[in-house]
Design a protein around this motif. Sequence first.
Motif: not given
Length: 219
Positions: A30-31, A62-71
């Motif tokens: 999904r992400l 629940h919540q999802i924290l997503l870190q990425s180098g591209v928005q």
Amino acid sequence: MSLWLTRIIPDQRSREARRDGTNAVDLHHRLMALFPDHTVETAARRNLGVLFRTEPAADGGHQILLQSGVQPDLTRLPPGYGRGATKSLAPLLAAMREGLAVRYRIAANPIRKPGRTTRELYSLSAVVPLRGAAADDWWTRQADGAGLELTALRSEPLDAARGTRRSDQHHIKHDRVLFEGTARITDPELLRTRLTAGIGKGKAYGCGLLSLAPHRNDV
């Protein structure tokens, strides 16, 4: 260095959101679908700098924290999936300096890989999950190697990240421990690198995202 943090609050009325909340492989897919030219290959995740963690939310979901180098493009989420917002981590990265006190949180996969002789002697598997003091020692070493000197540490076991990989029907299971507390930065450049790359194994399935924030008691 560009780094983005996205918070997604899934709507528990969405069947897809509920399914993703219990299946780390589906959530990974999904992400990854939020990014252009996505694939499910590990190299694509690494190239995009994608790391994520799920946490309890105030509504009992629940919540999802997503870190990425591209928005990420949140319009790619299914209709009714939930709401989300993205912010740049550039101010945090710029503020890092030696001696700065920070709060940290990470859901990691602390493991040990015994040698062949040890495995045969004690009938151990190739990968042994660590718990309790052994897990805390693992995180202390990892933090030190990431440019952090721990000043406080709390840990608790989490449910394992589980799912079945679509490509070969291989079952995924990564034991997780939540580590949180306070630390001082000893090497800002090293910390920026490890923050971007993630720490430990299971990074494709919800492990290894290190979250930092300035500690208010910094003097």
